[in-house]
Design an enzyme around this catalytic site. Structure first.
Site, PDB file in Angstrom:
ATOM      1  CG  PHE A 115     -50.100   7.317 -16.992  1.00 44.46           C
ATOM      2  CD1 PHE A 115     -49.773   7.960 -15.786  1.00 44.46           C
ATOM      3  CD2 PHE A 115     -49.696   8.268 -18.160  1.00 44.46           C
ATOM      4  CE1 PHE A 115     -49.188   9.191 -15.361  1.00 44.46           C
ATOM      5  CE2 PHE A 115     -48.551   9.424 -17.686  1.00 44.46           C
ATOM      6  CZ  PHE A 115     -48.655   9.727 -16.444  1.00 44.46           C
ATOM      7  CD  GLN A 168     -46.226   4.174  -8.191  1.00 49.67           C
ATOM      8  OE1 GLN A 168     -47.358   4.625  -7.870  1.00 49.67           O
ATOM      9  NE2 GLN A 168     -46.372   3.977  -9.526  1.00 49.67           N
ATOM     10  CB  THR A 206     -46.093   9.149 -23.683  1.00 48.03           C
ATOM     11  OG1 THR A 206     -46.220   9.923 -22.531  1.00 48.03           O
ATOM     12  CG2 THR A 206     -46.793   8.015 -23.616  1.00 48.03           C
ATOM     13  CD  GLU A 236     -46.101   8.045 -12.771  1.00 51.26           C
ATOM     14  OE1 GLU A 236     -46.908   7.340 -12.784  1.00 51.26           O
ATOM     15  OE2 GLU A 236     -45.450   8.564 -13.458  1.00 51.26           O
ATOM     16  CD  GLU A 296     -49.336   1.575 -16.677  1.00 49.80           C
ATOM     17  OE1 GLU A 296     -48.215   1.516 -17.260  1.00 49.80           O
ATOM     18  OE2 GLU A 296     -50.057   2.702 -16.654  1.00 49.80           O
ATOM     19  CG  PHE A 342     -52.720   0.225  -7.384  1.00 53.32           C
ATOM     20  CD1 PHE A 342     -52.434  -1.080  -7.996  1.00 53.32           C
ATOM     21  CD2 PHE A 342     -52.872   0.056  -6.055  1.00 53.32           C
ATOM     22  CE1 PHE A 342     -52.488  -2.299  -7.394  1.00 53.32           C
ATOM     23  CE2 PHE A 342     -52.739  -1.063  -5.255  1.00 53.32           C
ATOM     24  CZ  PHE A 342     -52.688  -2.325  -6.258  1.00 53.32           C
ATOM     25  NE  ARG A 357     -48.898   5.451 -21.077  1.00 55.12           N
ATOM     26  CZ  ARG A 357     -48.227   4.853 -21.655  1.00 55.12           C
ATOM     27  NH1 ARG A 357     -48.795   3.781 -22.656  1.00 55.12           N
ATOM     28  NH2 ARG A 357     -47.045   4.728 -21.454  1.00 55.12           N
ATOM     29  NE  ARG A 413     -52.348  -2.831 -12.522  1.00 56.86           N
ATOM     30  CZ  ARG A 413     -52.509  -3.648 -11.795  1.00 56.86           C
ATOM     31  NH1 ARG A 413     -53.364  -3.767 -10.751  1.00 56.86           N
ATOM     32  NH2 ARG A 413     -51.954  -5.045 -11.932  1.00 56.86           N
ATOM     33  CB  ALA A 450     -44.631   3.883 -17.996  1.00 59.18           C
TER      34      ALA A 450
HETATM   35  N1  MTE Z   1     -49.510  -4.383  -8.792  1.00 58.75           N
HETATM   36  C1  MTE Z   1     -49.280  -4.367  -7.344  1.00 58.75           C
HETATM   37  N2  MTE Z   1     -49.552  -5.441  -6.522  1.00 58.75           N
HETATM   38  N3  MTE Z   1     -49.104  -2.977  -6.773  1.00 58.75           N
HETATM   39  C2  MTE Z   1     -49.274  -2.090  -7.575  1.00 58.75           C
HETATM   40  O1  MTE Z   1     -49.124  -0.922  -6.787  1.00 58.75           O
HETATM   41  N4  MTE Z   1     -48.910  -0.863  -9.672  1.00 58.75           N
HETATM   42  C3  MTE Z   1     -49.428  -1.176 -11.144  1.00 58.75           C
HETATM   43  C4  MTE Z   1     -48.840  -2.410 -11.441  1.00 58.75           C
HETATM   44  N5  MTE Z   1     -49.082  -3.551 -10.849  1.00 58.75           N
HETATM   45  C5  MTE Z   1     -49.158  -2.107  -8.784  1.00 58.75           C
HETATM   46  C6  MTE Z   1     -49.182  -3.244  -9.328  1.00 58.75           C
HETATM   47  C7  MTE Z   1     -48.793   0.035 -11.893  1.00 58.75           C
HETATM   48  S1  MTE Z   1     -49.797   1.373 -12.059  1.00 58.75           S
HETATM   49  C8  MTE Z   1     -47.620  -0.041 -12.626  1.00 58.75           C
HETATM   50  S2  MTE Z   1     -47.254   1.291 -13.578  1.00 58.75           S
HETATM   51  C9  MTE Z   1     -46.640  -1.146 -12.544  1.00 58.75           C
HETATM   52  O2  MTE Z   1     -47.302  -2.236 -11.430  1.00 58.75           O
HETATM   53  C10 MTE Z   1     -45.529  -0.737 -12.191  1.00 58.75           C
HETATM   54  O3  MTE Z   1     -44.733  -1.956 -11.933  1.00 58.75           O
HETATM   55  P1  MTE Z   1     -43.805  -2.499 -13.143  1.00 58.75           P
HETATM   56  O4  MTE Z   1     -43.257  -1.150 -13.806  1.00 58.75           O
HETATM   57  O5  MTE Z   1     -42.706  -3.096 -12.529  1.00 58.75           O
HETATM   58  O6  MTE Z   1     -44.754  -3.442 -13.938  1.00 58.75           O
HETATM   59  N1  LUZ Z   2     -45.862   8.086 -16.177  1.00 56.41           N
HETATM   60  C1  LUZ Z   2     -45.401   8.978 -17.031  1.00 56.41           C
HETATM   61  C2  LUZ Z   2     -46.601   6.841 -16.663  1.00 56.41           C
HETATM   62  O1  LUZ Z   2     -44.524   9.981 -16.617  1.00 56.41           O
HETATM   63  N2  LUZ Z   2     -45.219   8.573 -18.496  1.00 56.41           N
HETATM   64  C3  LUZ Z   2     -46.037   7.720 -19.023  1.00 56.41           C
HETATM   65  O2  LUZ Z   2     -46.234   7.549 -20.243  1.00 56.41           O
HETATM   66  C4  LUZ Z   2     -46.889   6.718 -18.062  1.00 56.41           C
HETATM   67  N3  LUZ Z   2     -47.494   5.582 -18.618  1.00 56.41           N
HETATM   68  C5  LUZ Z   2     -48.004   4.957 -17.694  1.00 56.41           C
HETATM   69  C6  LUZ Z   2     -47.983   5.097 -16.392  1.00 56.41           C
HETATM   70  N4  LUZ Z   2     -47.302   6.103 -15.792  1.00 56.41           N
HETATM   71 MO1  MOS Z   3     -48.294   3.200 -13.064  1.00 60.34          MO
HETATM   72  S1  MOS Z   3     -49.910   4.377 -13.466  1.00 60.34           S
HETATM   73  O1  MOS Z   3     -47.621   3.834 -14.276  1.00 60.34           O
HETATM   74  O2  MOS Z   3     -47.913   3.738 -11.718  1.00 60.34           O
END
Ligand code: MTE
Ligand code: LUZ
Ligand code: MOS
Length: 750
Positions: free
Chosen positions: A338, A191, A434, A226, A704, A222, A304, A336, A503
């Protein structure tokens, strides 16, 4: 627009890391670790393994050309343990060979001797010994000491919440190969391509410009990719550099489960004070976060948890403290929500415990305390465009909460073996990293002379549909058909210095940058059109560019060719940084979030009181999407997030033994929701709201927040258990597995 990946996914044609055609001569690598969670290394004997035919090399800490350091926020994590081992599964070195099979064979021949050190897996125990990742943080508002005297009810308790395995379908992996002049190409399932690039640079002692990281898509992240996709990419890059060969790594599921961190378990103490009219006057909470053996993203996750300690409620007097506790578990990481979901679980537990001791329904307390415009969160952000009450009221109106409650009561009065429960779960989640510094993104758009368009951004596609949304943005601005636009991979040579796609801000940040790039190009094209049509108002639609009076018209393709012939630049690189947001950590006050996402869910469950098993009958949601730019993609995120949240709260149970070894290390012992355990019915309604300017096309971030509807699953089951066994004192200890439910159904308190 349907998800642009849908067809290829269904046909099996989408390319994941393990599908990349292999260069001949590719080697495979496999890390090895010791059978302990805490020990001092005495000797690593690799002789027998090294002599195995097909083994190219075995690398240890001493073979690293740069720094043996991969820590993201704090430099506290070696790539390979050199002296001490801090968790079961911590890599000590890397085996490289001609096949994965031969590497596995070699791994069995490595002998590691060590002195055992005491293993700590409990965050409270670690905190007592002052084993901390960072100093504790405290958020405060009002005057809690005075507030208690204004309360008619004061309730105290403890809540425990376990971790969660990400279980991305594609396990961690990377594929690296040497390029000319000591440069490296690294395909990574991450990611955060820039974190991979930066860390490889540190470990290999190379400038970042020598490392090209490329990400096509992930089979799920998910949050688990990251930060924690990095070490595998670094290993492949290290071997590729040392051996001057292409090197690939793709973790076996059981290695992935054992060696990677998970969602953080938390243990928390709470005290909540309410007036007779059920207003929450005071809330005090202390969170003990189980960070694992090194920082990873734990400090940000801790933060968070504090931001979301009061969920969707306004509480005038709050003191929230959080400790990040260092234990001998794999470093826990983003997942997801966080840390937000853990903060919310505790306030919901406090409300439920208060309701039970006062003798009201939890939803009476929840409803009486929802945030409204002008209210201030403990971190200083004043609420604008609150949708908490709105979503609750719409949910109540659409799904008739009173009727559901009545139905549950009638059912429970006339049934012995089966009991029903329900819970209402409001959510409120702040959108932005954040860490203010991370809230920016870039986009690169090329229009080729034939009119086709290619887009690169820092966003990583991981199934959430961000590429589909990005495509929509470009096609709408240019008024061209989707076939004319292609989304390129996420590549550090095309887009530099990216924040991870996380995030929930991927579409907002990268989408806004893309909007800027497309609009700049469009303005240039308007000038070209005007030089033909004269100074008239011009619109772009259906692959045509016309004047609003319909007198002049030129096709997109013809206009592009014209622009090219007139030597107009058809490329643009744009940057976007979220305005408004700021945060002062020294005061723990500021305006960290661009906006909040709200919603309300009603969950209904039926518990089999003979077996302790349960089935979710229904989940009914009113969600605040703002002005959703893609309802199919967004509804998919709601369903997926909800089920992932329910899984965490119910059946997914991570177990380490007292020696710190993961017991639930395979899909036979770690149960995730399947088609039989998802709710029989999921209804999603869109709350009618305008949507904030800071959301891309006023379509709110959706990744999330819906996971947190799943929290209600715990409390719905508890309600059913209480109805069967009203006198028992029940702990708050998620997940509520069938075993725990069964124990609670027959628990007798003296
Ligand atoms: N949806 C799918 N299908 N697969 C994933 O890995 N990750 C989740 C969410 N939905 C995820 C998902 C998480 S943890 C985040 S932070 C967001 O997607 C990231 O994508 P976005 O910022 O484009 O919403
Ligand atoms: N990652 C991060 C995150 O570095 N800062 C955030 O605030 C955050 N929030 C949600 C998911 N990933
Ligand atoms: Mo999602 S926990 O911000 O990758």
């Amino acid at each position: 627009m349907i998800n642009i990946d849908a067809l290829n996914h269904v046909k099996g044609k989408s390319i994941y890391l393990d599908d990349i055609p292999e260069i001949s001569g590719t080697l495979y690598c496999l890390p090895f670790y010791a059978e302990t969670a805490h020990g001092r290394i005495k000797d690593v004997n690799i002789q027998a393994a090294k002599q195995l035919s097909g083994i190219s090399a075995i690398f240890l800490a001493e073979d690293i050309p740069g720094a043996n350091q991969i820590g993201g926020i704090i430099p506290d994590e070696p790539l390979f343990a050199a002296n001490e081992i801090h968790y079961w599964g911590q890599p000590i070195g890397l085996i490289v060979g001609v096949s994965e099979h031969i590497c596995r064979k070699a791994r069995k021949l490595i002998r590691i001797s060590f002195d055992e050190l005491p293993v700590i897996t409990c965050p409270r125990e670690a905190q007592k010994l002052n084993h901390l990742i960072v100093p504790p943080r405290k958020f405060k508002i009002g005057q809690i000491d005075k507030a208690w005297s204004e309360c008619d009810y004061i309730i105290e308790g403890t809540a425990d919440i376990n971790g969660q395995e990400h279980l991305y379908i594609e396990t961690q992996g990377a594929y690296a190969w040497p390029k000319e002049g000591g440069s490296l190409y690294v395909a990574s399932s991450t990611q955060g391509p820039t974190a991979v690039q930066r860390t490889i640079a540190t470990v290999l002692n190379l400038p970042m410009h020598k490392i090209e990281v490329n990400v096509v898509r992930l089979g799920g992240g998910f949050g688990g990719k990251e930060d924690q996709a990095t070490m595998w990419a670094v290993m492949a890059a290290l071997a590729a550099q040392k051996l001057n060969k292409p090197v690939k790594i793709s973790l076996h599921r059981m290695d992935d489960m054992c060696m990677t961190g998970k969602r953080h378990p938390y243990s928390s103490d709470f005290r909540i004070g309410l007036t007779k009219s059920l207003k929450i006057m005071a809330y005090e909470v202390i969170h003990y976060q189980n960070a694992g053996a090194s920082a990873d993203l734990s400090p940000a996750i801790l933060e968070r948890t504090l931001f979301h300690s009061t969920n969707a409620y306004y509480i005038p007097n709050v003191e929230a403290t959080a400790w990040s506790c260092k234990t001998n578990l794999p470093p826990n990481t983003a997942f997801r929500g966080f840390g937000g979901p853990q903060g919310k679980f505790v306030i919901e537990a406090a409300i439920v415990k208060a309701a039970e001791s006062i003798g009201v329904n939890p939803d009476d307390i929840q409803k009486a305390n929802l945030v409204d415009n002008g209210d201030e969160f403990p971190y200083g952000q004043v609420i604008e465009n609150a949708e908490a009450k709105h979503s609750w009221e719409e949910c109540d109106l659409a799904f008739k909460l009173d009727e559901i409650k009545h139905k549950v009561e009638i059912f429970n009065d006339s049934n012995i073996r089966y009991k029903k429960g329900y819970a209402v779960q409001p959510i409120c989640f702040g959108i932005s990293f954040t860490n203010t510094m991370m809230n920016h993104a870039r986009a690169l758009v090329h229009i080729y002379q034939d009119g086709s368009v290619v887009i690169s951004t820092g966003a990583v596609e991981m199934g959430q549909g961000v590429n589909t949304k990005l495509l929509q943005i470009a096609t709408e601005i240019f008024g061209i058909s989707p076939e004319k636009v292609r989304l390129e991979s996420t590549n550090t040579l095309r887009i530099a210095n990216t924040s991870p796609t996380a995030a929930s801000a991927g579409a907002d940040l990268n989408g806004k940058a893309l909007e800027i790039a497309c609009n700049t190009l469009k303005n240039r094209l308007i000038q070209v059109a005007e030089s033909n049509f004269g100074n008239k108002e011009i619109i772009f639609c259906h692959d045509q560019i016309k004047t609003t009076d319909n007198k002049n018209q030129i096709s997109w393709t013809a206009l592009i060719l014209l622009a090219f012939q007139q030597r107009v630049s058809l490329s643009e690189h744009a940057h976007y940084a979220t305005p408004v947001i700021h945060y002062d950590k020294t005061k723990e006050k500021g305006h960290p979030f661009a906006y909040h996402v709200y919603g309300t869910a009603i969950l209904e469950v039926t518990v089999d009181c003979l077996k302790g098993t349960y089935q979710f009958d229904s989940v009914k949601i009113v969600h605040d999407f703002g002005n959703s730019m893609n309802t199919d993609v967004d509804n998919g995120q709601i369903e997926g997030g909800l089920v992932q949240g329910i899984g965490w709260m119910t059946m997914e149970e991570i177990l380490y033994n007292e020696k710190g070894k993961l017991i639930s290390n395979a899909l036979s012992t770690y149960k995730v929701p399947d088609i039989y355990s998802v709710p029989k019915e999921i209804i999603i309604r869109h709350l009618e709201t305008i949507g904030p300017e800071l959301a891309i096309k006023k379509s709110k971030a959706v990744g999330e927040p819906p996971l947190m509807y799943g929290l209600g699953a715990y409390f719905a089951i508890r309600k059913a258990v209480k109805s069967f066994n009203p006198l028992a004192h029940l702990a708050f200890d998620a997940p509520y597995t069938p075993e725990k439910v069964l124990m609670d159904l027959y628990r007798r308190n003296k």
